[in-house]
Design a protein around this motif. Sequence first.
Motif, PDB file in Angstrom:
ATOM      1  N   GLU A  17       0.835  -1.207   0.000  1.00  0.00           N
ATOM      2  CA  GLU A  17       0.000   0.000   0.000  1.00  0.00           C
ATOM      3  C   GLU A  17       0.867   1.253   0.000  1.00  0.00           C
ATOM      4  O   GLU A  17       0.578   2.229  -0.700  1.00  0.00           O
ATOM      5  CB  GLU A  17      -0.915  -0.029   1.220  1.00  0.00           C
ATOM      6  N   SER A  18       1.927   1.223   0.786  1.00  0.00           N
ATOM      7  CA  SER A  18       2.841   2.364   0.847  1.00  0.00           C
ATOM      8  C   SER A  18       3.517   2.594  -0.503  1.00  0.00           C
ATOM      9  O   SER A  18       3.634   3.736  -0.969  1.00  0.00           O
ATOM     10  CB  SER A  18       3.894   2.125   1.931  1.00  0.00           C
ATOM     11  N   ASN A  19       3.946   1.507  -1.146  1.00  0.00           N
ATOM     12  CA  ASN A  19       4.612   1.637  -2.445  1.00  0.00           C
ATOM     13  C   ASN A  19       3.665   2.170  -3.515  1.00  0.00           C
ATOM     14  O   ASN A  19       4.061   2.966  -4.374  1.00  0.00           O
ATOM     15  CB  ASN A  19       5.185   0.286  -2.876  1.00  0.00           C
ATOM     16  N   LEU A  20       2.416   1.724  -3.468  1.00  0.00           N
ATOM     17  CA  LEU A  20       1.432   2.246  -4.417  1.00  0.00           C
ATOM     18  C   LEU A  20       1.247   3.747  -4.211  1.00  0.00           C
ATOM     19  O   LEU A  20       1.148   4.514  -5.182  1.00  0.00           O
ATOM     20  CB  LEU A  20       0.098   1.513  -4.247  1.00  0.00           C
ATOM     21  N   SER A  21       1.221   4.176  -2.961  1.00  0.00           N
ATOM     22  CA  SER A  21       1.093   5.609  -2.661  1.00  0.00           C
ATOM     23  C   SER A  21       2.260   6.394  -3.248  1.00  0.00           C
ATOM     24  O   SER A  21       2.077   7.465  -3.849  1.00  0.00           O
ATOM     25  CB  SER A  21       1.036   5.829  -1.145  1.00  0.00           C
ATOM     26  N   ILE A  22       3.458   5.860  -3.090  1.00  0.00           N
ATOM     27  CA  ILE A  22       4.651   6.559  -3.573  1.00  0.00           C
ATOM     28  C   ILE A  22       4.655   6.630  -5.097  1.00  0.00           C
ATOM     29  O   ILE A  22       4.963   7.675  -5.690  1.00  0.00           O
ATOM     30  CB  ILE A  22       5.923   5.864  -3.055  1.00  0.00           C
ATOM     31  N   LEU A  23       4.294   5.525  -5.747  1.00  0.00           N
ATOM     32  CA  LEU A  23       4.260   5.522  -7.213  1.00  0.00           C
ATOM     33  C   LEU A  23       3.224   6.514  -7.739  1.00  0.00           C
ATOM     34  O   LEU A  23       3.456   7.210  -8.732  1.00  0.00           O
ATOM     35  CB  LEU A  23       3.963   4.116  -7.733  1.00  0.00           C
ATOM     36  N   LYS A  24       2.073   6.588  -7.075  1.00  0.00           N
ATOM     37  CA  LYS A  24       1.055   7.561  -7.487  1.00  0.00           C
ATOM     38  C   LYS A  24       1.551   8.990  -7.272  1.00  0.00           C
ATOM     39  O   LYS A  24       1.239   9.896  -8.055  1.00  0.00           O
ATOM     40  CB  LYS A  24      -0.243   7.324  -6.713  1.00  0.00           C
ATOM     41  N   CYS A  25       2.317   9.174  -6.216  1.00  0.00           N
ATOM     42  CA  CYS A  25       2.895  10.494  -5.952  1.00  0.00           C
ATOM     43  C   CYS A  25       3.885  10.868  -7.051  1.00  0.00           C
ATOM     44  O   CYS A  25       3.847  11.984  -7.587  1.00  0.00           O
ATOM     45  CB  CYS A  25       3.578  10.477  -4.587  1.00  0.00           C
ATOM     46  N   TYR A  26       4.771   9.942  -7.410  1.00  0.00           N
ATOM     47  CA  TYR A  26       5.733  10.194  -8.486  1.00  0.00           C
ATOM     48  C   TYR A  26       5.013  10.493  -9.799  1.00  0.00           C
ATOM     49  O   TYR A  26       5.425  11.370 -10.565  1.00  0.00           O
ATOM     50  CB  TYR A  26       6.647   8.983  -8.677  1.00  0.00           C
ATOM     51  N   LEU A  27       3.938   9.757 -10.071  1.00  0.00           N
ATOM     52  CA  LEU A  27       3.182   9.976 -11.303  1.00  0.00           C
ATOM     53  C   LEU A  27       2.603  11.392 -11.337  1.00  0.00           C
ATOM     54  O   LEU A  27       2.681  12.086 -12.362  1.00  0.00           O
ATOM     55  CB  LEU A  27       2.058   8.943 -11.418  1.00  0.00           C
ATOM     56  N   ALA A  28       2.027  11.826 -10.223  1.00  0.00           N
ATOM     57  CA  ALA A  28       1.457  13.179 -10.162  1.00  0.00           C
ATOM     58  C   ALA A  28       2.535  14.237 -10.379  1.00  0.00           C
ATOM     59  O   ALA A  28       2.317  15.239 -11.072  1.00  0.00           O
ATOM     60  CB  ALA A  28       0.769  13.389  -8.813  1.00  0.00           C
ATOM     61  N   LYS A  29       3.714  14.016  -9.811  1.00  0.00           N
ATOM     62  CA  LYS A  29       4.801  14.977  -9.953  1.00  0.00           C
ATOM     63  C   LYS A  29       5.307  15.038 -11.398  1.00  0.00           C
ATOM     64  O   LYS A  29       5.592  16.122 -11.928  1.00  0.00           O
ATOM     65  CB  LYS A  29       5.942  14.614  -9.002  1.00  0.00           C
ATOM     66  N   LEU A  30       5.410  13.874 -12.044  1.00  0.00           N
ATOM     67  CA  LEU A  30       5.871  13.862 -13.434  1.00  0.00           C
ATOM     68  C   LEU A  30       4.849  14.500 -14.372  1.00  0.00           C
ATOM     69  O   LEU A  30       5.213  15.216 -15.310  1.00  0.00           O
ATOM     70  CB  LEU A  30       6.166  12.429 -13.876  1.00  0.00           C
ATOM     71  N   LYS A  31       3.584  14.252 -14.132  1.00  0.00           N
ATOM     72  CA  LYS A  31       2.548  14.878 -14.958  1.00  0.00           C
ATOM     73  C   LYS A  31       2.560  16.396 -14.781  1.00  0.00           C
ATOM     74  O   LYS A  31       2.359  17.147 -15.743  1.00  0.00           O
ATOM     75  CB  LYS A  31       1.178  14.292 -14.600  1.00  0.00           C
ATOM     76  N   GLN A  32       2.811  16.829 -13.554  1.00  0.00           N
ATOM     77  CA  GLN A  32       2.918  18.269 -13.301  1.00  0.00           C
ATOM     78  C   GLN A  32       4.135  18.848 -14.019  1.00  0.00           C
ATOM     79  O   GLN A  32       4.068  19.939 -14.603  1.00  0.00           O
ATOM     80  CB  GLN A  32       3.024  18.513 -11.792  1.00  0.00           C
ATOM     81  N   LEU A  33       5.246  18.098 -14.001  1.00  0.00           N
ATOM     82  CA  LEU A  33       6.463  18.557 -14.673  1.00  0.00           C
ATOM     83  C   LEU A  33       6.247  18.644 -16.182  1.00  0.00           C
ATOM     84  O   LEU A  33       6.661  19.616 -16.827  1.00  0.00           O
ATOM     85  CB  LEU A  33       7.617  17.603 -14.352  1.00  0.00           C
ATOM     86  N   ARG A  34       5.580  17.646 -16.747  1.00  0.00           N
ATOM     87  CA  ARG A  34       5.302  17.681 -18.186  1.00  0.00           C
ATOM     88  C   ARG A  34       4.378  18.844 -18.539  1.00  0.00           C
ATOM     89  O   ARG A  34       4.569  19.524 -19.556  1.00  0.00           O
ATOM     90  CB  ARG A  34       4.671  16.355 -18.629  1.00  0.00           C
ATOM     91  N   HIS A  35       3.393  19.074 -17.694  1.00  0.00           N
ATOM     92  CA  HIS A  35       2.475  20.193 -17.913  1.00  0.00           C
ATOM     93  C   HIS A  35       3.232  21.523 -17.890  1.00  0.00           C
ATOM     94  O   HIS A  35       2.988  22.414 -18.712  1.00  0.00           O
ATOM     95  CB  HIS A  35       1.396  20.175 -16.828  1.00  0.00           C
TER      96      HIS A  35
END
Length: 325
Positions: free
Chosen positions: A63-81
């Motif tokens: 569960e913790s790892n899924l949270s971290i991966l979702k966090c990284y995904l949000a950060k990368l999408k923000q960076l691409r934006h």
Amino acid sequence: MNINSVSGTSSELIKVIRKAIKLLKTKDEITRHIHLLRNNIKYLKKFIRIQIYTVNENPLRLESNLSILKCYLAKLKQLRHTLDKRGAGVAIRSRNLQWHDVESCFNGRLLTGIIVNLNIKDPLVFLKCAYKSFSIKINSMLRQSMLKVNVVLAGHFIQPHNLELDLKTFASKNAIIDVGTDLKQWYKTHVLDKLQAKLEEFAERDSGWALQEILHLKVNINSYIPIRGGVSTYVKVPHFIAMKRAVVNVINNDEYCFLWAIVSALFPVQNHNYRVSSYPHFSDVLNYESIQFPIKLNDISKFEKLNNLSINLYCVKGKKCFHFY
């Protein structure tokens, strides 16, 4: 760590992605890593839903790892934006926080989510800003039941002498929230003050670790039923209400205080209105089929339909009463 387990493999993946994110420069590189993250998130979510864990699996780590991966995904999408806007010459207005639901490994949990930090550097500023997202979710969940909630703050820490990077987490203990809770005060006591103390304690250990980046605040929301079978759910009303002598509070010795309250309203008595013996038994006059007790908020409408009644629920906050249902 056992990398033959999904939790172990995903932990190793997080280490790789954590290093890679710092090196990404172009939109194409970011997009490739977004696809990689989405695929791994999809796999983890599917595995959590199946919930067939071997002895090597660590559900909490999953569960913790899924949270971290979702966090990284949000950060990368923000960076691409940001890169898209910058390339188009458009003024950049980025969000500081985002809420994302997270699949939980625990069946009894109402909701798990993360408040992702996108831009805020100071952990206390982040925690204060996170309150709005936190309160919206809590107030929504309170319509289902009383809650037991804890949070986990996650961040990247660095060793200045060798530049080693590691993920550290700081968790609060579960604490109860009901409709009468002063949520701002609860958040200050159980989130702001507790996590600030833990961060300061960690810094004072001479560990050498320095905070590099706050990732997210994970929020675990569980249903809370305070008392079950055979124990009284009777609760004294606050003194300032009792002194008005305007409220009947039946002293029950079971978990059906709600039903006794309804009976006392339907069959008022002049004397000894606090005794259950003064009223007909609720099983003789009320229909509560398929409803569990202590009753949940979302079952009140069902009870109303079964008994052709209209019920008003009032809550106490400090020395004020307000209509809740």
